[in-house]
Design a protein around this motif. Structure first.
Motif, short mmCIF file in Angstrom:
data_model
loop_
_atom_site.label_atom_id
_atom_site.label_comp_id
_atom_site.label_asym_id
_atom_site.label_seq_id
_atom_site.Cartn_x
_atom_site.Cartn_y
_atom_site.Cartn_z
N LYS A 9 -46.10 -89.87 -99.03
CA LYS A 9 -46.69 -90.39 -97.79
C LYS A 9 -46.19 -89.64 -96.55
O LYS A 9 -46.98 -89.24 -95.69
CB LYS A 9 -46.37 -91.88 -97.64
N ALA A 10 -44.89 -89.44 -96.47
CA ALA A 10 -44.34 -88.74 -95.30
C ALA A 10 -44.83 -87.30 -95.25
O ALA A 10 -45.12 -86.77 -94.17
CB ALA A 10 -42.82 -88.79 -95.33
N TRP A 11 -44.90 -86.66 -96.41
CA TRP A 11 -45.45 -85.30 -96.47
C TRP A 11 -46.86 -85.26 -95.90
O TRP A 11 -47.20 -84.34 -95.14
CB TRP A 11 -45.47 -84.80 -97.93
N TRP A 12 -47.67 -86.26 -96.23
CA TRP A 12 -49.06 -86.29 -95.76
C TRP A 12 -49.14 -86.34 -94.24
O TRP A 12 -49.91 -85.60 -93.62
CB TRP A 12 -49.80 -87.49 -96.37
N TRP A 13 -48.35 -87.20 -93.64
CA TRP A 13 -48.39 -87.30 -92.18
C TRP A 13 -48.02 -85.97 -91.52
O TRP A 13 -48.63 -85.58 -90.52
CB TRP A 13 -47.43 -88.40 -91.70
N THR A 14 -47.05 -85.28 -92.09
CA THR A 14 -46.66 -83.99 -91.52
C THR A 14 -47.69 -82.91 -91.82
O THR A 14 -48.16 -82.21 -90.91
CB THR A 14 -45.29 -83.56 -92.07
N PHE A 15 -48.04 -82.71 -93.08
CA PHE A 15 -48.92 -81.64 -93.53
C PHE A 15 -50.35 -81.81 -93.02
O PHE A 15 -50.96 -80.85 -92.52
CB PHE A 15 -48.91 -81.59 -95.06
N ARG A 16 -50.86 -83.00 -93.12
CA ARG A 16 -52.27 -83.25 -92.83
C ARG A 16 -52.54 -83.55 -91.37
O ARG A 16 -53.58 -83.18 -90.83
CB ARG A 16 -52.76 -84.42 -93.68
N VAL A 17 -51.59 -84.19 -90.72
CA VAL A 17 -51.87 -84.72 -89.39
C VAL A 17 -51.00 -84.09 -88.30
O VAL A 17 -51.47 -83.33 -87.45
CB VAL A 17 -51.71 -86.26 -89.39
N ASP A 18 -49.74 -84.38 -88.32
CA ASP A 18 -48.92 -84.11 -87.14
C ASP A 18 -48.62 -82.64 -86.89
O ASP A 18 -48.31 -82.26 -85.76
CB ASP A 18 -47.61 -84.89 -87.24
N THR A 19 -48.73 -81.80 -87.91
CA THR A 19 -48.51 -80.36 -87.70
C THR A 19 -49.50 -79.77 -86.72
O THR A 19 -49.24 -78.74 -86.09
CB THR A 19 -48.57 -79.61 -89.05
N TYR A 20 -50.66 -80.43 -86.54
CA TYR A 20 -51.68 -79.93 -85.62
C TYR A 20 -51.55 -80.50 -84.21
O TYR A 20 -52.36 -80.18 -83.33
CB TYR A 20 -53.07 -80.26 -86.17
N LEU A 21 -50.54 -81.34 -84.01
CA LEU A 21 -50.34 -81.96 -82.70
C LEU A 21 -51.66 -82.49 -82.14
O LEU A 21 -52.11 -82.10 -81.05
CB LEU A 21 -49.73 -80.94 -81.72
N PRO A 22 -52.30 -83.39 -82.85
CA PRO A 22 -53.64 -83.84 -82.45
C PRO A 22 -53.64 -84.54 -81.10
O PRO A 22 -52.68 -85.24 -80.73
CB PRO A 22 -54.03 -84.80 -83.57
N SER A 23 -54.72 -84.33 -80.37
CA SER A 23 -54.88 -84.98 -79.08
C SER A 23 -56.36 -85.27 -78.87
O SER A 23 -57.22 -84.81 -79.62
CB SER A 23 -54.37 -84.06 -77.94
N GLY A 24 -56.65 -86.04 -77.85
CA GLY A 24 -58.03 -86.35 -77.50
C GLY A 24 -58.40 -87.78 -77.86
O GLY A 24 -57.79 -88.40 -78.74
N TYR A 25 -59.39 -88.30 -77.15
CA TYR A 25 -59.84 -89.66 -77.42
C TYR A 25 -60.61 -89.73 -78.73
O TYR A 25 -61.43 -88.86 -79.05
CB TYR A 25 -60.72 -90.16 -76.28
#
Length: 546
Positions: free
Chosen positions: A433-449
């Motif tokens: 689970k933690a790997w997913w949040w880093t690899f899939r999501v947070d590594t891209y520093l997502p922003s926007g509405y």
């Protein structure tokens, strides 16, 4: 005058049928007779189709049977116009949209000649002098219209970009049904870098992909036809559910040719197939000569077929890695979980296709998973082959079953499909689970509405970051706010309430209890440009479920 709703970026950000004979066993004889250059009008010789199960109606409380649909075409005789030309019996046991398609595919030429019968019931409450069809293939220069015929008379048409307007001879009253015959051809273009994300309508050296290739009658909302302006970023199709009966004949191909397509399938001869799909928002298929087919049956009796190429098996230092086998295994696990959480899968089969284009793509009963994810498979779960497979599969609930406006409200399906990846790992691979949040999501520093429409984005990365990735953060924050049990009850209720419909943000948020909706004020304010989604009463309280 016809009004077709076309949303521009500015507006939205401000807030050849050659003669063929098919033989059917089991009481079906099909004759196909069409002239060259498509000069002959079409009529249907009707043949019974046995209903095996009911399909959900757009109105959840109505149960409808599978309608007997036409399966062959012959020459028409023009009929005089009279007041009873339309069927106004208002038979609500049948789908409001029914499409019968006979497609002769020239595999070598990467083209198809098509006869399509359209049966449409006007359920809109107003009389219609014209019908609007969405046809994405025309926007990408793959569609060539022959004729549209009603009772032997060719109708006036206007074809522009991704819309086809057909003028009727007289108004179609509300509650009445019209039947049209269409003749057209499709010529695919090669999949290239510039159209990599639209490779579901194109061809590679080993594959023909036909997605969004057939005209479909657009939804009608508030007296307007709902057809959005196409663009490269995101998806813009908004489609109602329909019943499909599709005959495919493939010429100029090797004996090994196969057709990957959804629904009940019957092989009618050496190079002919028939597919029947009830409640599909579209009908997509992929044709190839080198497909390997792997199959599994789920606990609920649904067949999952995975069509892959030999290169899905990769030689590594530790031996052979079978990406197709892995993808099918994970799809099987995800399918059972999604049925438990989101409700029954809407079709008899689920088809997964290795697609020679970027990422993946969902259609009713069929999804693509990009070839690069098979190439890149190195074993285990921590890879895009796993994630994209289960993501696209979840779209059978968040698109095919519960529809939404993919241009104006893309988060409704994409954030739920992306969060379904996390839910899958949470169930079967909790250590990842933690790997997913880093690899899939947070590594891209997502922003926007999260509630932006597709026209607010000029590149794919920023679109994914806001709609998919910030979307999963929002859903997870809602879950932490209202509790896991209440969160999944909410999502399950949305799957029921939105089934067969084009759902809206108002619908999903209205399904929260009033106290739960109020408790998500901060979450909505953080992720939405317009957080006050529900109407309010005189006391300032939002209307939600009691």
């Amino acid at each position: 005058m016809i009004f077709v709703r076309l949303f521009t970026r500015k507006e939205s950000c401000l807030k050849k049928l050659p003669p063929s004979i098919y033989a059917f066993l089991m009481s079906l004889l099909l004759l196909v007779a069409c002239s060259s250059a498509m000069e002959t009008a079409l009529v249907v010789a009707q043949t019974d189709v046995i209903a095996t199960r009911p399909v959900s109606s757009p109105v959840p409380t109505t149960i409808r049977d599978i309608q007997t649909v036409p399966t062959s075409f012959a020459t028409n005789t023009p009929q005089a116009i009279d007041q009873s030309r339309y069927d106004c019996s208002l038979d609500l046991t049948h789908a409001s949209r029914q499409y019968t398609v006979i497609a002769t595919v020239d595999y070598a030429a990467k083209s198809a000649d098509v006869a399509q019968r359209v049966v449409y019931r006007n359920d809109n409450g107003d009389d219609l002098m014209s019908l609007a069809f969405a046809i994405e293939a025309n926007h990408y220069h793959a569609f060539n219209l022959g004729k549209v015929i009603y009772e032997g008379t060719e109708l006036a048409t206007n074809l522009s970009s991704n819309q086809l307007t057909v003028s009727l001879l007289e108004a179609l009253p509300s509650g009445c049904t019209v039947m049209l015959d269409m003749q057209f051809s499709v010529q695919l273009m090669p999949i290239a870098v510039e159209n990599a994300y639209k490779g579901y309508l194109g061809y590679s050296e080993r594959q023909m992909n036909l997605g969004h290739w057939l005209p479909t009658i657009a939804p009608r909302r508030s007296g307007e036809w709902l057809i959005h302006q196409p663009q490269q970023v995101g998806e813009q199709s908004v489609l109602e559910q329909a019943d499909w009966d599709v005959i495919v004949h493939v010429d100029n191909a090797s004996d090994s040719v196969n057709v990957a397509a959804p629904g009940r399938v019957a092989r009618i001869d050496d190079n002919g197939w028939r597919f029947q799909l009830q409640g599909g928002r579209d009908f997509a298929m992929s044709i190839g000569e080198d497909y390997r087919i792997d199959t599994v049956t789920t606990a609920s009796g649904v067949t999952i077929d995975l069509f892959s190429f030999p290169d899905a098996v990769v030689q590594t230092d530790s031996g052979l890695l079978d990406g197709a086998k892995h993808a099918l295994e994970q799809a099987h696990l995800a399918f059972d979980q999604y049925e438990a959480l989101y409700g029954p899968y809407p079709y008899e089969r689920a088809v997964i296709v290795q697609g020679d284009f970027a990422d993946g793509m969902e259609f009713s009963g069929l999804v693509y998973v990009g070839t690069r994810w098979f190439y890149g498979f190195t074993g285990g779960i921590r890879n895009y082959l796993t994630l994209i497979t289960v993501h696209e599969l979840s779209h059978q609930w968040w698109y095919a079953k519960v529809g939404n406006d993919s241009a104006l409200d893309p988060w409704l399906d994409e954030s739920l499909a992306t969060y379904s990846e996390y839910i899958f790992l949470e169930e079967y691979y909790p250590d990842d689970k933690a790997w997913w949040w880093t690899f899939r999501v947070d590594t891209y520093l997502p922003s926007g509405y999260v509630d932006q429409d597709v026209y607010c984005f000029s590149d794919v990365r920023s679109y994914i970051n806001a709609i998919y990735l910030r979307g999963v953060h929002m859903l997870h924050d809602v879950r932490e706010t209202i509790g896991t049990e209440q969160f999944f009850a909410w999502i399950a209720q949305y799957a029921v309430s939105g089934s067969g419909r084009i759902a809206t943000p108002t619908l999903i948020w209205s399904l929260l209890q009033a106290t739960d909706y109020a408790s998500t004020d901060e979450v909505r304010s953080e992720y939405f440009s317009q957080p006050d989604i529900l109407p309010q009463n005189a006391d300032g309280d939002s209307f939600t479920s009691p």
